[in-house]
Design an enzyme around this catalytic site. Structure first.
Site, PDB file in Angstrom:
ATOM      1  N   GLY A   1     -31.417  -1.365 -55.307  1.00  0.00           N
ATOM      2  CA  GLY A   1     -32.491  -0.710 -56.024  1.00  0.00           C
ATOM      3  C   GLY A   1     -33.733  -0.463 -55.182  1.00  0.00           C
ATOM      4  N   ALA A   2     -33.710  -0.890 -53.921  1.00  0.00           N
ATOM      5  CA  ALA A   2     -34.878  -0.697 -53.059  1.00  0.00           C
ATOM      6  C   ALA A   2     -35.050   0.758 -52.645  1.00  0.00           C
ATOM      7  CB  ALA A   2     -34.772  -1.580 -51.815  1.00  0.00           C
ATOM      8  N   GLY A   3     -33.943   1.516 -52.682  1.00  0.00           N
ATOM      9  CA  GLY A   3     -34.030   2.935 -52.325  1.00  0.00           C
ATOM     10  C   GLY A   3     -33.349   3.296 -51.020  1.00  0.00           C
TER      11      GLY A   3
ATOM     12  N   SER B   1     -30.135   4.127 -50.205  1.00  0.00           N
ATOM     13  CA  SER B   1     -29.272   5.316 -50.241  1.00  0.00           C
ATOM     14  C   SER B   1     -30.088   6.584 -50.437  1.00  0.00           C
ATOM     15  CB  SER B   1     -28.225   5.187 -51.352  1.00  0.00           C
ATOM     16  OG  SER B   1     -27.334   4.124 -51.082  1.00  0.00           O
TER      17      SER B   1
ATOM     18  N   GLY C   1     -31.890  -3.781 -47.390  1.00  0.00           N
ATOM     19  CA  GLY C   1     -32.833  -4.133 -48.446  1.00  0.00           C
ATOM     20  C   GLY C   1     -32.079  -4.453 -49.725  1.00  0.00           C
ATOM     21  N   LEU C   2     -32.800  -4.895 -50.729  1.00  0.00           N
ATOM     22  CA  LEU C   2     -32.197  -5.265 -52.004  1.00  0.00           C
ATOM     23  C   LEU C   2     -31.591  -4.059 -52.719  1.00  0.00           C
ATOM     24  CD1 LEU C   2     -34.989  -7.646 -53.387  1.00  0.00           C
ATOM     25  CD2 LEU C   2     -32.756  -8.340 -52.453  1.00  0.00           C
TER      26      LEU C   2
ATOM     27  N   SER D   1     -26.499  -5.482 -46.797  1.00  0.00           N
ATOM     28  CA  SER D   1     -26.292  -6.324 -45.602  1.00  0.00           C
ATOM     29  C   SER D   1     -27.234  -7.527 -45.629  1.00  0.00           C
ATOM     30  CB  SER D   1     -26.452  -5.506 -44.322  1.00  0.00           C
ATOM     31  OG  SER D   1     -27.608  -4.712 -44.309  1.00  0.00           O
TER      32      SER D   1
END
Length: 201
Positions: free
Chosen positions: A38-40, A42, A35-36, A109
């Site tokens: 800042g998408a969450g 991690s 995902g982008l 990715s």
């Protein structure tokens, strides 16, 4: 000069993946969070691992930034470097699967080809693509690393979603809308999915 590799032979190990899985009492596979920025990814991968750890399961998180401090130190963010970054992580994740672990990988990715190449490294059902979907506007509002602000002002280039493309997964095993649900709800959805697939004891 390219080094000759035809003298390199795979050495079979006495302890097999199945032996480790039997001892661990659970299967091993890759949970590939994409995902982008800042998408969450991690945050979600770590919250999931914490849950698995409390359940006595053997898991590990491979995080994009953390890996660039060591194994992938020196790689930049050009398209070629991004591909090499994911290639290396794919090979490491494959080793973790062989070691009998549930490995949570949190990497943007951005290219479908690279994600599919990792999928091809392991057996069927050992690669679970989890698309952490979040609108670009929400990611920019969060901007935990200040990357979007820097990209908008020209301080950095090749930021996915701004000056570099992100290819959304077409057929991910699971989609998590991180802008709509809390981390706890997102983790619960992943756990429910894994249980439905008989991937958790």
């Amino acid at each position: 000069m390219k080094q000759e590799t035809n003298h390199i032979v795979w050495h079979e190990t006495a302890v097999k993946k199945e032996d480790r899985q039997e001892r661990n009492r659970h299967g091993s596979y890759i949970l590939w969070f994409t995902g982008l920025s800042g998408a969450g990814k991690s945050t979600l991968a770590n919250a999931l691992e914490h849950h698995l750890f409390k359940q006595g399961l053997n898991s590990y998180v491979l995080d994009g930034d953390n890996v660039r401090h060591g194994l992938n130190q020196g790689l930049g963010f050009s398209e070629d470097d991004r591909k090499e970054n994911i290639r290396r992580i794919g090979e490491v994740a494959k080793l973790f699967v062989d070691a009998g672990l549930i490995v949570c990988t949190a990497f943007i990715s951005p290219f479908a080809e690279d994600r599919n190449r990792v999928r091809a490294l392991v057996q069927k059902d050992e690669f679970i693509e989890i698309y952490v979907r979040c609108p670009l506007e929400a990611c920019e509002d969060r901007d935990p690393k200040g990357l979007y602000r820097k990209a908008r002002t020209g301080e950095i280039s090749n930021l996915t979603g701004i000056s570099s493309p992100y290819e959304e997964p077409l057929h991910p095993e699971l989609v998590i809308d991180s802008d709509q649900d809390s981390i706890e709800v997102c983790v619960d959805k992943i756990i429910a999915f894994l249980k439905e697939r008989n991937l958790l004891p």
